[in-house]
Design a protein around this motif. Sequence first.
Motif, PDB file in Angstrom:
ATOM      1  N   ASP A   1       0.848  -1.177   0.044  1.00 19.24           N
ATOM      2  CA  ASP A   1      -0.067  -0.159   0.061  1.00 19.24           C
ATOM      3  C   ASP A   1       0.856   1.285   0.117  1.00 19.24           C
ATOM      4  O   ASP A   1       0.481   2.139  -0.678  1.00 19.24           O
ATOM      5  CB  ASP A   1      -0.746   0.312   1.098  1.00 19.24           C
ATOM      6  CG  ASP A   1      -0.284  -0.094   2.563  1.00 19.24           C
ATOM      7  OD1 ASP A   1       0.823  -0.819   2.684  1.00 19.24           O
ATOM      8  OD2 ASP A   1      -0.862   0.460   3.477  1.00 19.24           O
ATOM      9  N   GLU A   2       1.996   1.213   0.561  1.00 14.67           N
ATOM     10  CA  GLU A   2       3.014   2.257   0.561  1.00 14.67           C
ATOM     11  C   GLU A   2       3.330   2.651  -0.783  1.00 14.67           C
ATOM     12  O   GLU A   2       3.642   3.715  -1.336  1.00 14.67           O
ATOM     13  CB  GLU A   2       4.277   2.180   1.572  1.00 14.67           C
ATOM     14  CG  GLU A   2       3.512   2.011   3.049  1.00 14.67           C
ATOM     15  CD  GLU A   2       4.872   1.569   3.922  1.00 14.67           C
ATOM     16  OE1 GLU A   2       4.748   1.961   5.069  1.00 14.67           O
ATOM     17  OE2 GLU A   2       5.989   0.760   3.673  1.00 14.67           O
ATOM     18  N   MET A   3       3.682   1.806  -1.446  1.00 17.93           N
ATOM     19  CA  MET A   3       4.295   1.532  -2.760  1.00 17.93           C
ATOM     20  C   MET A   3       3.227   2.013  -3.888  1.00 17.93           C
ATOM     21  O   MET A   3       3.342   3.101  -4.884  1.00 17.93           O
ATOM     22  CB  MET A   3       4.726   0.269  -3.186  1.00 17.93           C
ATOM     23  CG  MET A   3       5.988  -0.246  -2.334  1.00 17.93           C
ATOM     24  SD  MET A   3       6.338  -2.119  -2.791  1.00 17.93           S
ATOM     25  CE  MET A   3       7.673  -2.384  -1.507  1.00 17.93           C
ATOM     26  N   PHE A   4       2.150   1.550  -3.817  1.00 15.39           N
ATOM     27  CA  PHE A   4       0.826   2.068  -4.401  1.00 15.39           C
ATOM     28  C   PHE A   4       0.472   3.633  -4.416  1.00 15.39           C
ATOM     29  O   PHE A   4       0.451   4.264  -5.299  1.00 15.39           O
ATOM     30  CB  PHE A   4      -0.374   1.332  -3.999  1.00 15.39           C
ATOM     31  CG  PHE A   4      -1.751   1.458  -4.874  1.00 15.39           C
ATOM     32  CD1 PHE A   4      -1.921   0.794  -5.942  1.00 15.39           C
ATOM     33  CD2 PHE A   4      -2.337   2.623  -4.379  1.00 15.39           C
ATOM     34  CE1 PHE A   4      -3.158   1.023  -6.588  1.00 15.39           C
ATOM     35  CE2 PHE A   4      -3.533   2.907  -5.323  1.00 15.39           C
ATOM     36  CZ  PHE A   4      -3.910   2.126  -6.080  1.00 15.39           C
ATOM     37  N   GLU A   5       0.674   4.044  -3.047  1.00 14.57           N
ATOM     38  CA  GLU A   5       0.291   5.550  -2.660  1.00 14.57           C
ATOM     39  C   GLU A   5       1.605   6.317  -3.201  1.00 14.57           C
ATOM     40  O   GLU A   5       1.211   7.474  -3.876  1.00 14.57           O
ATOM     41  CB  GLU A   5       0.117   5.455  -1.291  1.00 14.57           C
ATOM     42  CG  GLU A   5      -0.357   6.912  -0.953  1.00 14.57           C
ATOM     43  CD  GLU A   5       0.581   7.952  -0.632  1.00 14.57           C
ATOM     44  OE1 GLU A   5       0.140   9.186  -0.376  1.00 14.57           O
ATOM     45  OE2 GLU A   5       1.803   7.772  -0.495  1.00 14.57           O
ATOM     46  N   ALA A   6       2.652   5.837  -3.349  1.00 17.57           N
ATOM     47  CA  ALA A   6       3.735   6.534  -3.656  1.00 17.57           C
ATOM     48  C   ALA A   6       3.637   7.100  -5.184  1.00 17.57           C
ATOM     49  O   ALA A   6       4.090   8.084  -5.820  1.00 17.57           O
ATOM     50  CB  ALA A   6       5.173   6.025  -3.232  1.00 17.57           C
ATOM     51  N   ILE A   7       3.295   6.037  -5.918  1.00 22.81           N
ATOM     52  CA  ILE A   7       2.978   6.079  -7.284  1.00 22.81           C
ATOM     53  C   ILE A   7       2.026   6.833  -7.822  1.00 22.81           C
ATOM     54  O   ILE A   7       1.989   7.851  -8.427  1.00 22.81           O
ATOM     55  CB  ILE A   7       3.259   4.584  -8.155  1.00 22.81           C
ATOM     56  CG1 ILE A   7       4.447   3.948  -7.788  1.00 22.81           C
ATOM     57  CG2 ILE A   7       2.793   4.869  -9.612  1.00 22.81           C
ATOM     58  CD1 ILE A   7       4.287   2.366  -8.285  1.00 22.81           C
ATOM     59  N   GLN A   8       0.733   6.258  -6.975  1.00 26.69           N
ATOM     60  CA  GLN A   8      -0.436   7.053  -7.319  1.00 26.69           C
ATOM     61  C   GLN A   8      -0.628   8.687  -7.034  1.00 26.69           C
ATOM     62  O   GLN A   8      -0.985   9.598  -7.785  1.00 26.69           O
ATOM     63  CB  GLN A   8      -1.609   6.582  -6.365  1.00 26.69           C
ATOM     64  CG  GLN A   8      -2.852   6.904  -6.947  1.00 26.69           C
ATOM     65  CD  GLN A   8      -3.942   6.509  -5.944  1.00 26.69           C
ATOM     66  OE1 GLN A   8      -3.732   6.499  -4.874  1.00 26.69           O
ATOM     67  NE2 GLN A   8      -5.193   5.773  -6.654  1.00 26.69           N
TER      68      GLN A   8
END
Length: 247
Positions: free
Chosen positions: A42-49
């Motif tokens: 979820d941290e990776m997803f949020e960083a890209i989004q």
Amino acid sequence: MSIRSVTHIDNVRLRENGLAVVILDQSLLPNETKYLELEKPDEMFEAIQKLRVRGAPAIGICAAYCLYVLAARRGVCDDFAGNLAKDGEYLKSSRPTAVNLAWAVDRMIETARAEGSETADAEAQQWLIVRLKDEAIRIHEEDMDMCRKISEYGLSLIKDGDGVLTHCNAGPLATSRYGTALGPILLGQENGVKIKVFADETRPLLQGARLTAYELEMAGVDVTLICDNMASSVMKKGWIQACFVGC
């Protein structure tokens, strides 16, 4: 031609123990320089989004490292290939139109598949994790090599004392090492070629004001930030010999 010390921005990398992706949070620039350590999906997803990591090549590099980190943190499991594919689809959904994101994820998954990820036992899975790390590093190194070649070619088109107008952002923050559109300027600075840069603010998101000017100042380049409407004025005065546009 003298060689100068230039500060290169380290925007995406692995943590030393290989269990996190470290990114420079671009959403806070230029007011705050903050690095984030991404460990969870979820941290990776949020960083890209949320554009904490941005620029097509940088997003692809980040995604490749993310897949490796998730595999490394999970370790040996019952369905290595299935979990890797699930992680990949989740990351791709963070920005469905980001071409390099999908490309890097698919390349990592195909690398694992070619090494037998679907039938890998515990020992083979440990090897696959190492192989994924190598592939992520290779993706990063390929981009650095490409940026270097673009920079060398671009620098051949300008000379010492030239004025350059930039628009948008395509420097190392969006890619790696030298960047693309900013590459000739940064490589020139490194090799003692004096270039005066006028950086458009780039409305409406102000990539030029927030990012390009930041990158150039960090590298010690002579840069003046101007509003977009001033571009014609500096051209009319004869101060501009080349225009570099990031897409």
